[in-house]
Design a protein around this motif. Structure first.
Motif, PDB file in Angstrom:
ATOM      1  N   ASN A 146     -34.467  34.015 -46.611  1.00  0.00           N
ATOM      2  CA  ASN A 146     -33.121  33.323 -46.419  1.00  0.00           C
ATOM      3  C   ASN A 146     -33.217  32.558 -44.923  1.00  0.00           C
ATOM      4  N   TYR A 147     -34.374  31.710 -45.050  1.00  0.00           N
ATOM      5  CA  TYR A 147     -34.542  30.838 -43.678  1.00  0.00           C
ATOM      6  C   TYR A 147     -33.645  30.197 -43.489  1.00  0.00           C
ATOM      7  N   ASN A 148     -33.016  29.206 -44.537  1.00  0.00           N
ATOM      8  CA  ASN A 148     -32.078  28.309 -44.377  1.00  0.00           C
ATOM      9  C   ASN A 148     -30.847  28.793 -43.980  1.00  0.00           C
ATOM     10  N   SER A 149     -30.371  29.898 -44.314  1.00  0.00           N
ATOM     11  CA  SER A 149     -28.990  30.484 -43.545  1.00  0.00           C
ATOM     12  C   SER A 149     -29.118  30.821 -42.158  1.00  0.00           C
ATOM     13  N   VAL A 150     -30.235  31.269 -41.823  1.00  0.00           N
ATOM     14  CA  VAL A 150     -30.589  31.904 -40.611  1.00  0.00           C
ATOM     15  C   VAL A 150     -30.614  30.561 -39.391  1.00  0.00           C
ATOM     16  N   SER A 151     -31.393  29.335 -40.136  1.00  0.00           N
ATOM     17  CA  SER A 151     -31.428  28.213 -39.321  1.00  0.00           C
ATOM     18  C   SER A 151     -29.942  27.732 -39.168  1.00  0.00           C
ATOM     19  N   GLN A 152     -29.091  27.560 -40.139  1.00  0.00           N
ATOM     20  CA  GLN A 152     -27.972  26.986 -39.905  1.00  0.00           C
ATOM     21  C   GLN A 152     -26.935  27.876 -38.885  1.00  0.00           C
ATOM     22  N   THR A 153     -27.379  29.176 -39.004  1.00  0.00           N
ATOM     23  CA  THR A 153     -26.583  29.693 -37.887  1.00  0.00           C
ATOM     24  C   THR A 153     -27.205  29.616 -36.378  1.00  0.00           C
ATOM     25  N   LEU A 154     -28.363  29.484 -36.528  1.00  0.00           N
ATOM     26  CA  LEU A 154     -29.169  29.222 -34.945  1.00  0.00           C
ATOM     27  C   LEU A 154     -28.501  27.757 -34.682  1.00  0.00           C
ATOM     28  N   GLN A 155     -28.347  26.744 -35.406  1.00  0.00           N
ATOM     29  CA  GLN A 155     -28.090  25.484 -35.092  1.00  0.00           C
ATOM     30  C   GLN A 155     -26.516  25.562 -34.388  1.00  0.00           C
ATOM     31  N   VAL A 156     -25.770  26.127 -35.105  1.00  0.00           N
ATOM     32  CA  VAL A 156     -24.466  26.229 -34.558  1.00  0.00           C
ATOM     33  C   VAL A 156     -24.320  27.154 -33.331  1.00  0.00           C
ATOM     34  N   GLU A 157     -24.853  28.137 -33.198  1.00  0.00           N
ATOM     35  CA  GLU A 157     -24.814  28.865 -31.981  1.00  0.00           C
ATOM     36  C   GLU A 157     -25.526  28.091 -30.741  1.00  0.00           C
ATOM     37  N   ILE A 158     -26.699  27.765 -31.031  1.00  0.00           N
ATOM     38  CA  ILE A 158     -27.388  26.833 -29.938  1.00  0.00           C
ATOM     39  C   ILE A 158     -26.372  25.896 -29.382  1.00  0.00           C
ATOM     40  N   GLN A 159     -25.926  25.125 -30.345  1.00  0.00           N
ATOM     41  CA  GLN A 159     -25.184  23.957 -29.916  1.00  0.00           C
ATOM     42  C   GLN A 159     -23.609  24.575 -29.387  1.00  0.00           C
ATOM     43  N   ASN A 160     -23.305  25.700 -29.644  1.00  0.00           N
ATOM     44  CA  ASN A 160     -22.002  26.062 -28.900  1.00  0.00           C
ATOM     45  C   ASN A 160     -22.356  26.424 -27.441  1.00  0.00           C
ATOM     46  N   ALA A 161     -23.517  26.835 -27.147  1.00  0.00           N
ATOM     47  CA  ALA A 161     -24.074  27.018 -25.754  1.00  0.00           C
ATOM     48  C   ALA A 161     -24.166  25.862 -24.986  1.00  0.00           C
ATOM     49  N   LEU A 162     -25.053  24.907 -25.667  1.00  0.00           N
ATOM     50  CA  LEU A 162     -25.257  23.513 -24.971  1.00  0.00           C
ATOM     51  C   LEU A 162     -23.925  22.697 -24.946  1.00  0.00           C
ATOM     52  N   LEU A 163     -22.942  22.796 -25.621  1.00  0.00           N
ATOM     53  CA  LEU A 163     -21.432  22.243 -25.245  1.00  0.00           C
ATOM     54  C   LEU A 163     -20.672  22.718 -24.552  1.00  0.00           C
ATOM     55  N   GLY A 164     -21.186  24.144 -24.177  1.00  0.00           N
ATOM     56  CA  GLY A 164     -20.254  24.877 -23.058  1.00  0.00           C
ATOM     57  C   GLY A 164     -19.117  25.705 -23.810  1.00  0.00           C
ATOM     58  N   LYS A 165     -19.112  25.788 -25.235  1.00  0.00           N
ATOM     59  CA  LYS A 165     -17.987  26.733 -25.757  1.00  0.00           C
ATOM     60  C   LYS A 165     -18.385  28.066 -25.615  1.00  0.00           C
ATOM     61  N   LYS A 166     -19.888  28.628 -25.328  1.00  0.00           N
ATOM     62  CA  LYS A 166     -19.888  29.765 -25.270  1.00  0.00           C
ATOM     63  C   LYS A 166     -21.087  29.752 -24.146  1.00  0.00           C
ATOM     64  N   THR A 167     -21.151  31.137 -23.253  1.00  0.00           N
ATOM     65  CA  THR A 167     -22.459  31.025 -22.477  1.00  0.00           C
ATOM     66  C   THR A 167     -23.540  31.452 -23.336  1.00  0.00           C
ATOM     67  N   PRO A 168     -24.800  31.252 -22.839  1.00  0.00           N
ATOM     68  CA  PRO A 168     -26.209  31.191 -23.533  1.00  0.00           C
ATOM     69  C   PRO A 168     -26.111  32.733 -24.267  1.00  0.00           C
ATOM     70  N   GLN A 169     -25.919  33.713 -23.231  1.00  0.00           N
ATOM     71  CA  GLN A 169     -25.866  35.017 -23.753  1.00  0.00           C
ATOM     72  C   GLN A 169     -24.960  35.518 -25.239  1.00  0.00           C
ATOM     73  N   GLN A 170     -23.628  34.841 -24.861  1.00  0.00           N
ATOM     74  CA  GLN A 170     -22.752  35.104 -26.105  1.00  0.00           C
ATOM     75  C   GLN A 170     -23.179  34.276 -27.293  1.00  0.00           C
ATOM     76  N   ALA A 171     -23.668  33.354 -27.199  1.00  0.00           N
ATOM     77  CA  ALA A 171     -24.090  32.396 -28.311  1.00  0.00           C
ATOM     78  C   ALA A 171     -25.138  33.009 -29.145  1.00  0.00           C
ATOM     79  N   MET A 172     -26.163  33.598 -28.304  1.00  0.00           N
ATOM     80  CA  MET A 172     -27.365  34.289 -28.751  1.00  0.00           C
ATOM     81  C   MET A 172     -26.918  35.610 -29.379  1.00  0.00           C
ATOM     82  N   ASP A 173     -26.181  36.198 -28.811  1.00  0.00           N
ATOM     83  CA  ASP A 173     -25.710  37.718 -29.437  1.00  0.00           C
ATOM     84  C   ASP A 173     -25.037  37.271 -30.594  1.00  0.00           C
ATOM     85  N   ASP A 174     -24.026  36.318 -30.851  1.00  0.00           N
ATOM     86  CA  ASP A 174     -23.525  35.854 -32.060  1.00  0.00           C
ATOM     87  C   ASP A 174     -24.405  35.516 -33.162  1.00  0.00           C
ATOM     88  N   ALA A 175     -25.412  34.641 -32.622  1.00  0.00           N
ATOM     89  CA  ALA A 175     -26.418  34.244 -33.513  1.00  0.00           C
ATOM     90  C   ALA A 175     -27.150  35.454 -34.160  1.00  0.00           C
TER      91      ALA A 175
END
Length: 434
Positions: free
Chosen positions: A396-425
């Motif tokens: 199920n790589y595609n769904s995992v990748s899509q999750t990572l894309q969203v959460e990594i960008q959330n951190a880079l955009l400052g919407k979440k801390t890196p820790q919270q983004a990775m926890d959610d991912a």
């Protein structure tokens, strides 16, 4: 010299849904890997059907030439090729698998776990000659490996390299040795910015796409991290996984990374450097060709290519962007298919077509007659290809990748801390793994 077009396996929301439905309707096994059986072995002759990607690396005419030569040496085997765009390749493999339409299929490095776990491709570990494991580049070998077994043979290694504008670096009193580590890269980038040579020294491919996962993977490796633990669950919300993302965010906050990187794919980063707006980037091998093409570049002769810089612990693996050839699980001509794969991936054939794609074989990188076509890239690639890091080797790589894309960008955009983004991912991705 084209090793790979500027692609990073773009994310495809909803990719595979139609294919998955077809598998369920067909009754094709989706549990466990498939190994060669006497029923499917065949006698090493007959007609085999091969499915290839029609973009990047070897051209259709290259493949046609290879097939012609193979058939002349194996007159009892006929090869019928089919070419499809990369975007259609995954689902074409899946939907055709139940009928055994293709004996040989062209795999992206991110698919073996998914296809092997669902029994769509054949375990070829027992066919692997022992010497291949020492004579092939280590990073390339992992391209079709899953759970310690081989489900194909590498066919064109690829990774992201580090590119820098040597003129800009020299103007601030620095040299290539100062860029051996990511710490050194940031120090030189700061000097370039302070000198007013460019506003943002670094550009990346950080759009919400597979390109972002590729860049994160490369930095995760530099920080000494891995995506999964021994059970196959994601663990990037600990240690290096969070540190790498925090490092990425800090380069934006410190004004060293172009904030437009959050909308960039590889082509965009490439164009920014070619326009003289960027001093440093990581990108696929063909970037070096582009930077030295006077029709599209203002920095011809100014760009140097090296393996990716090292992280805090000295680690510097590049993201594995390789391809492989595999045998379809329901092929009735597996012996003939294996003969074809052996030929296509052999050192003499790969060296013959080295202007189109790089070779799997270590000794190729020390042969002047092979490397003379592009010595700069070969010098960097020989090091980079020996240690590469895989994106999450999970079903199920595609769904995992899509999750990572969203959460990594959330951190880079400052919407979440890196820790919270990775926890959610990690929580979302592991839930998708079942």
């Amino acid at each position: 010299m084209i090793y790979r077009t500027q692609r990073a396996y773009r994310s495809t929301a909803g990719v595979g849904l139609l294919a998955a439905a077809a598998l369920l309707l067909s009754g094709c096994s989706v549990t466990g890997a498939s190994s060669a059986s006497s029923d499917n072995e065949g006698d090493g002759t007959g007609t085999i059907n091969a499915l290839f990607m029609k973009q990047a690396g070897y051209s259709e005419s290259d493949v046609a030439g290879m097939i012609k030569d193979f058939e002349s040496k194996n007159p009892k085997i006929t090869v019928k090729p089919t070419f499809v765009a990369y975007e259609a390749l995954h689902d074409k493999i899946v939907t055709s698998a139940p009928a055994g339409t293709y004996d040989v299929v062209h795999l992206d490095v991110i698919w073996p776990a998914d296809f092997a776990s669902k029994g769509l491709i054949t375990d070829v570990t027992e066919r692997f000659p022992a010497n291949w494991k020492s004579e092939m580049l280590g990073g390339a070998l992992t391209s079709a490996e899953y759970n310690g077994k081989f489900y194909g043979v590498p066919w064109g290694p690829s990774t992201k390299m580090f590119f820098f504008n040597k003129d800009m670096v020299a103007k601030v009193g620095a040299s290539q040795s100062d860029l051996a580590t990511w710490e050194g890269v940031l120090a030189v980038a700061r000097k370039i910015k302070d000198a007013g040579l460019v506003k943002y020294p670094l550009a990346w491919s950080w759009s919400q796409a597979e390109a972002l996962v590729c860049d994160y993977t490369q930095l995760l490796g530099a920080f000494g991290g891995e995506f999964t633990d021994s059970s196959g669950k994601l663990v990037i919300n600990k240690g290096a996984g969070v540190e790498a993302l925090a490092w990425m965010k800090k380069t934006i906050d410190d004004g060293l990374t172009d904030p437009a990187s959050l909308t960039f794919l590889e082509d965009d980063a490439d164009k920014s450097m070619a326009a003289g707006k960027t001093a440093m980037e990581i990108n696929w091998e063909s970037t070096f060709r582009d930077q030295n093409d006077p029709s599209i570049s203002k920095v011809v002769g100014q760009v140097v290519v090296t393996p990716t810089p090292a992280g805090p612990n000295g680690d510097h693996p590049g993201v594995n962007g390789s391809m492989a050839l595999a045998i379809g699980a329901k092929s009735k001509h597996q012996l003939a298919a294996w003969k074809f794969i052996e030929y296509m991936t052999s050192q003499p054939v790969q060296e013959q077509y080295v202007k189109s794609s790089m070779t799997n074989w270590k000794s190729s990188y020390t042969k002047p007659e092979v490397t003379q076509s592009n010595p700069d890239v070969f010098k960097a690639a020989g090091v980079a290809y020996d240690t590469m890091i895989l994106r999450p080797p999970v079903p199920n790589y595609n769904s995992v990748s899509q999750t990572l894309q969203v959460e990594i960008q959330n951190a880079l955009l400052g919407k979440k801390t890196p820790q919270q983004a990775m926890d959610d991912a990690v929580a979302a991705a592991n839930a998708n793994l079942g």
